[in-house]
Design a protein around this motif. Structure first.
Motif, PDB file in Angstrom:
ATOM      1  N   ASP A 266       0.687  -1.280   0.023  1.00  0.00           N
ATOM      2  CA  ASP A 266      -0.130  -0.060  -0.090  1.00  0.00           C
ATOM      3  C   ASP A 266       0.917   1.068   0.049  1.00  0.00           C
ATOM      4  O   ASP A 266       0.604   2.109  -0.637  1.00  0.00           O
ATOM      5  CB  ASP A 266      -0.917   0.145   1.197  1.00  0.00           C
ATOM      6  CG  ASP A 266      -2.028  -1.110   1.201  1.00  0.00           C
ATOM      7  OD1 ASP A 266      -2.287  -1.443  -0.078  1.00  0.00           O
ATOM      8  OD2 ASP A 266      -2.674  -1.289   2.265  1.00  0.00           O
TER       9      ASP A 266
ATOM     10  N   THR B 144      -5.100   9.107 -10.327  1.00  0.00           N
ATOM     11  CA  THR B 144      -4.640   8.903  -8.966  1.00  0.00           C
ATOM     12  C   THR B 144      -5.449   8.036  -8.059  1.00  0.00           C
ATOM     13  O   THR B 144      -4.895   6.890  -7.566  1.00  0.00           O
ATOM     14  CB  THR B 144      -4.209  10.284  -8.523  1.00  0.00           C
ATOM     15  OG1 THR B 144      -3.268  11.058  -9.480  1.00  0.00           O
ATOM     16  CG2 THR B 144      -3.318   9.972  -7.215  1.00  0.00           C
ATOM     17  N   ILE B 145      -6.704   8.266  -8.020  1.00  0.00           N
ATOM     18  CA  ILE B 145      -7.666   7.335  -7.511  1.00  0.00           C
ATOM     19  C   ILE B 145      -7.676   6.280  -8.149  1.00  0.00           C
ATOM     20  O   ILE B 145      -7.712   5.178  -7.091  1.00  0.00           O
ATOM     21  CB  ILE B 145      -8.971   8.073  -7.384  1.00  0.00           C
ATOM     22  CG1 ILE B 145      -9.145   9.424  -6.622  1.00  0.00           C
ATOM     23  CG2 ILE B 145      -9.838   7.230  -6.808  1.00  0.00           C
ATOM     24  CD1 ILE B 145     -10.112  10.054  -6.817  1.00  0.00           C
ATOM     25  N   ALA B 146      -7.721   5.822  -9.374  1.00  0.00           N
ATOM     26  CA  ALA B 146      -7.751   4.463  -9.969  1.00  0.00           C
ATOM     27  C   ALA B 146      -6.258   3.797  -9.681  1.00  0.00           C
ATOM     28  O   ALA B 146      -6.307   2.544  -9.412  1.00  0.00           O
ATOM     29  CB  ALA B 146      -7.945   4.592 -11.251  1.00  0.00           C
ATOM     30  N   TYR B 147      -5.322   4.540  -9.662  1.00  0.00           N
ATOM     31  CA  TYR B 147      -4.007   3.914  -9.063  1.00  0.00           C
ATOM     32  C   TYR B 147      -4.017   3.396  -7.885  1.00  0.00           C
ATOM     33  O   TYR B 147      -3.466   2.437  -7.578  1.00  0.00           O
ATOM     34  CB  TYR B 147      -2.904   5.008  -9.401  1.00  0.00           C
ATOM     35  CG  TYR B 147      -1.532   4.371  -9.627  1.00  0.00           C
ATOM     36  CD1 TYR B 147      -0.791   3.396  -8.883  1.00  0.00           C
ATOM     37  CD2 TYR B 147      -0.751   4.909 -10.605  1.00  0.00           C
ATOM     38  CE1 TYR B 147       0.216   2.831  -9.147  1.00  0.00           C
ATOM     39  CE2 TYR B 147       0.651   4.569 -11.021  1.00  0.00           C
ATOM     40  CZ  TYR B 147       1.011   3.552 -10.086  1.00  0.00           C
ATOM     41  OH  TYR B 147       2.298   3.040 -10.253  1.00  0.00           O
ATOM     42  N   LEU B 148      -4.346   4.300  -6.953  1.00  0.00           N
ATOM     43  CA  LEU B 148      -4.268   3.866  -5.705  1.00  0.00           C
ATOM     44  C   LEU B 148      -5.144   2.792  -5.256  1.00  0.00           C
ATOM     45  O   LEU B 148      -5.177   1.848  -4.318  1.00  0.00           O
ATOM     46  CB  LEU B 148      -4.736   5.131  -4.788  1.00  0.00           C
ATOM     47  CG  LEU B 148      -3.834   6.064  -4.535  1.00  0.00           C
ATOM     48  CD1 LEU B 148      -4.439   7.432  -3.801  1.00  0.00           C
ATOM     49  CD2 LEU B 148      -2.651   5.956  -4.273  1.00  0.00           C
ATOM     50  N   ASN B 149      -6.384   2.391  -6.161  1.00  0.00           N
ATOM     51  CA  ASN B 149      -7.354   1.256  -5.787  1.00  0.00           C
ATOM     52  C   ASN B 149      -6.964   0.304  -6.664  1.00  0.00           C
ATOM     53  O   ASN B 149      -7.882  -0.495  -6.818  1.00  0.00           O
ATOM     54  CB  ASN B 149      -8.833   2.070  -6.068  1.00  0.00           C
ATOM     55  CG  ASN B 149      -9.193   2.840  -4.790  1.00  0.00           C
ATOM     56  OD1 ASN B 149      -8.877   2.339  -3.540  1.00  0.00           O
ATOM     57  ND2 ASN B 149      -9.231   4.218  -5.086  1.00  0.00           N
ATOM     58  N   SER B 150      -5.977   0.183  -7.310  1.00  0.00           N
ATOM     59  CA  SER B 150      -5.526  -0.981  -8.314  1.00  0.00           C
ATOM     60  C   SER B 150      -6.740  -1.202  -9.615  1.00  0.00           C
ATOM     61  O   SER B 150      -6.931  -2.396  -9.689  1.00  0.00           O
ATOM     62  CB  SER B 150      -5.343  -2.038  -7.733  1.00  0.00           C
ATOM     63  OG  SER B 150      -4.418  -1.992  -6.656  1.00  0.00           O
ATOM     64  N   VAL B 151      -7.182  -0.167 -10.150  1.00  0.00           N
ATOM     65  CA  VAL B 151      -8.226  -0.499 -11.066  1.00  0.00           C
ATOM     66  C   VAL B 151      -7.420   0.392 -12.334  1.00  0.00           C
ATOM     67  O   VAL B 151      -7.341   1.400 -12.586  1.00  0.00           O
ATOM     68  CB  VAL B 151      -9.465   0.293 -10.920  1.00  0.00           C
ATOM     69  CG1 VAL B 151     -10.620   0.211 -11.802  1.00  0.00           C
ATOM     70  CG2 VAL B 151     -10.101  -0.042  -9.323  1.00  0.00           C
ATOM     71  N   SER B 152      -7.318  -0.767 -13.453  1.00  0.00           N
ATOM     72  CA  SER B 152      -6.370  -0.242 -14.508  1.00  0.00           C
ATOM     73  C   SER B 152      -7.346   0.530 -15.732  1.00  0.00           C
ATOM     74  O   SER B 152      -6.626   1.404 -16.160  1.00  0.00           O
ATOM     75  CB  SER B 152      -5.772  -1.496 -15.049  1.00  0.00           C
ATOM     76  OG  SER B 152      -6.855  -2.403 -15.630  1.00  0.00           O
TER      77      SER B 152
ATOM     78  N   ARG C  52      -7.718   4.243 -14.973  1.00  0.00           N
ATOM     79  CA  ARG C  52      -6.357   4.636 -14.546  1.00  0.00           C
ATOM     80  C   ARG C  52      -5.846   4.962 -15.991  1.00  0.00           C
ATOM     81  O   ARG C  52      -5.246   5.978 -16.494  1.00  0.00           O
ATOM     82  CB  ARG C  52      -5.485   3.628 -13.938  1.00  0.00           C
ATOM     83  CG  ARG C  52      -3.713   4.293 -13.952  1.00  0.00           C
ATOM     84  CD  ARG C  52      -3.383   3.318 -13.166  1.00  0.00           C
ATOM     85  NE  ARG C  52      -1.785   3.031 -13.508  1.00  0.00           N
ATOM     86  CZ  ARG C  52      -0.882   2.349 -13.303  1.00  0.00           C
ATOM     87  NH1 ARG C  52      -1.294   1.090 -12.822  1.00  0.00           N
ATOM     88  NH2 ARG C  52       0.420   2.572 -13.505  1.00  0.00           N
TER      89      ARG C  52
ATOM     90  N   ARG D  13       2.441   1.649  -3.434  1.00  0.00           N
ATOM     91  CA  ARG D  13       1.613   2.114  -4.417  1.00  0.00           C
ATOM     92  C   ARG D  13       1.268   3.517  -4.400  1.00  0.00           C
ATOM     93  O   ARG D  13       1.167   4.144  -5.306  1.00  0.00           O
ATOM     94  CB  ARG D  13       0.017   1.291  -4.346  1.00  0.00           C
ATOM     95  CG  ARG D  13      -0.897   1.737  -5.282  1.00  0.00           C
ATOM     96  CD  ARG D  13      -2.043   0.641  -5.104  1.00  0.00           C
ATOM     97  NE  ARG D  13      -1.679  -0.357  -5.863  1.00  0.00           N
ATOM     98  CZ  ARG D  13      -1.539  -1.014  -6.975  1.00  0.00           C
ATOM     99  NH1 ARG D  13      -1.650  -0.008  -7.691  1.00  0.00           N
ATOM    100  NH2 ARG D  13      -1.268  -2.040  -7.315  1.00  0.00           N
TER     101      ARG D  13
END
Length: 113
Positions: free
Chosen positions: A24, A74-82, A85, A27
Protein backbone atom coordinates in the motif's frame (compact mmCIF):
# COMPACT_ATOMS: atom_id res chain seq x y z
CA UNK A 1 -1.91 -1.88 9.74
CA UNK A 2 1.70 -1.28 10.64
CA UNK A 3 3.61 0.86 8.15
CA UNK A 4 7.27 -0.03 7.76
CA UNK A 5 9.86 2.63 8.51
CA UNK A 6 11.91 4.44 5.94
CA UNK A 7 15.53 3.22 5.58
CA UNK A 8 16.94 6.04 7.73
CA UNK A 9 14.46 5.23 10.52
CA UNK A 10 15.07 1.48 10.42
CA UNK A 11 17.92 1.78 12.86
CA UNK A 12 21.54 0.80 13.14
CA UNK A 13 20.76 -2.44 14.97
CA UNK A 14 19.08 -3.81 11.83
CA UNK A 15 21.72 -2.55 9.40
CA UNK A 16 22.29 -5.05 6.61
CA UNK A 17 18.94 -6.78 7.12
CA UNK A 18 16.27 -6.43 4.43
CA UNK A 19 13.87 -3.56 5.03
CA UNK A 20 10.24 -4.68 5.15
CA UNK A 21 7.97 -3.20 2.52
CA UNK A 22 4.26 -2.55 2.36
CA UNK A 23 2.44 -2.77 -0.97
CA UNK A 24 0.00 0.00 0.00
CA UNK A 25 2.80 2.41 0.87
CA UNK A 26 4.67 1.52 -2.32
CA UNK A 27 1.52 2.08 -4.40
CA UNK A 28 0.99 5.55 -2.89
CA UNK A 29 4.65 6.37 -3.55
CA UNK A 30 4.34 5.27 -7.20
CA UNK A 31 1.11 7.23 -7.69
CA UNK A 32 2.73 10.32 -6.21
CA UNK A 33 5.82 9.88 -8.39
CA UNK A 34 3.61 9.56 -11.47
CA UNK A 35 1.86 12.82 -10.59
CA UNK A 36 5.24 14.50 -10.10
CA UNK A 37 6.26 13.38 -13.58
CA UNK A 38 3.13 14.68 -15.34
CA UNK A 39 1.74 17.71 -13.52
CA UNK A 40 4.83 19.99 -13.76
CA UNK A 41 4.96 19.43 -17.54
CA UNK A 42 1.35 20.50 -17.83
CA UNK A 43 1.97 23.56 -15.64
CA UNK A 44 4.90 24.61 -17.80
CA UNK A 45 2.88 24.22 -21.01
CA UNK A 46 -0.06 26.06 -19.40
CA UNK A 47 2.26 28.93 -18.46
CA UNK A 48 3.58 29.18 -22.02
CA UNK A 49 0.00 28.93 -23.32
CA UNK A 50 -0.99 31.86 -21.11
CA UNK A 51 2.06 33.96 -21.98
CA UNK A 52 1.32 33.55 -25.70
CA UNK A 53 -2.23 34.89 -25.16
CA UNK A 54 -3.90 31.86 -26.71
CA UNK A 55 -7.62 31.08 -26.44
CA UNK A 56 -8.56 31.32 -22.75
CA UNK A 57 -11.65 29.15 -23.26
CA UNK A 58 -9.59 26.26 -24.68
CA UNK A 59 -6.98 26.74 -21.96
CA UNK A 60 -9.53 26.71 -19.15
CA UNK A 61 -11.25 23.60 -20.51
CA UNK A 62 -7.92 21.81 -20.94
CA UNK A 63 -7.01 22.74 -17.37
CA UNK A 64 -10.33 21.45 -16.01
CA UNK A 65 -10.23 18.24 -18.00
CA UNK A 66 -6.55 17.61 -17.21
CA UNK A 67 -7.18 18.13 -13.50
CA UNK A 68 -10.18 15.77 -13.50
CA UNK A 69 -8.21 13.20 -15.50
CA UNK A 70 -5.29 13.34 -13.04
CA UNK A 71 -7.68 12.88 -10.11
CA UNK A 72 -9.24 9.89 -11.88
CA UNK A 73 -5.81 8.47 -12.69
CA UNK A 74 -4.50 8.86 -9.13
CA UNK A 75 -7.61 7.46 -7.46
CA UNK A 76 -7.67 4.51 -9.86
CA UNK A 77 -3.93 3.96 -9.29
CA UNK A 78 -4.41 3.90 -5.52
CA UNK A 79 -7.28 1.40 -5.85
CA UNK A 80 -5.57 -0.88 -8.40
CA UNK A 81 -8.17 -0.30 -11.12
CA UNK A 82 -6.49 -0.30 -14.52
CA UNK A 83 -9.15 0.83 -17.04
CA UNK A 84 -10.03 4.17 -15.38
CA UNK A 85 -6.35 4.67 -14.70
CA UNK A 86 -5.57 4.26 -18.40
CA UNK A 87 -8.47 6.50 -19.38
CA UNK A 88 -7.27 9.20 -17.00
CA UNK A 89 -3.78 8.98 -18.44
CA UNK A 90 -4.96 9.15 -22.07
CA UNK A 91 -7.35 12.05 -21.47
CA UNK A 92 -4.70 13.99 -19.53
CA UNK A 93 -2.15 13.34 -22.25
CA UNK A 94 -4.58 14.56 -24.92
CA UNK A 95 -5.01 17.85 -23.04
CA UNK A 96 -1.23 18.15 -22.84
CA UNK A 97 -0.90 17.51 -26.56
CA UNK A 98 -3.65 20.00 -27.47
CA UNK A 99 -2.04 22.76 -25.44
CA UNK A 100 1.49 21.80 -26.49
CA UNK A 101 0.63 21.88 -30.19
CA UNK A 102 -1.13 25.22 -29.70
CA UNK A 103 1.96 26.64 -27.99
CA UNK A 104 4.29 25.35 -30.71
CA UNK A 105 2.04 26.65 -33.48
CA UNK A 106 1.78 30.09 -31.86
CA UNK A 107 5.52 30.21 -31.18
CA UNK A 108 6.44 29.30 -34.77
CA UNK A 109 3.79 31.68 -36.17
CA UNK A 110 5.15 34.53 -34.07
CA UNK A 111 8.69 33.80 -35.22
CA UNK A 112 9.94 32.88 -31.75
CA UNK A 113 11.83 29.91 -33.24
Amino acid sequence: MQVPPSPEDYGEKNKGKPIPTCEDVDRVRRAHQNDLENIPIFLLIALLYTLLNLSPVRGIWCLRIFTAARFLHTIAYLNSVSKPRGAGFVVGTMCLIIMGVSVLHAAFSAGVF
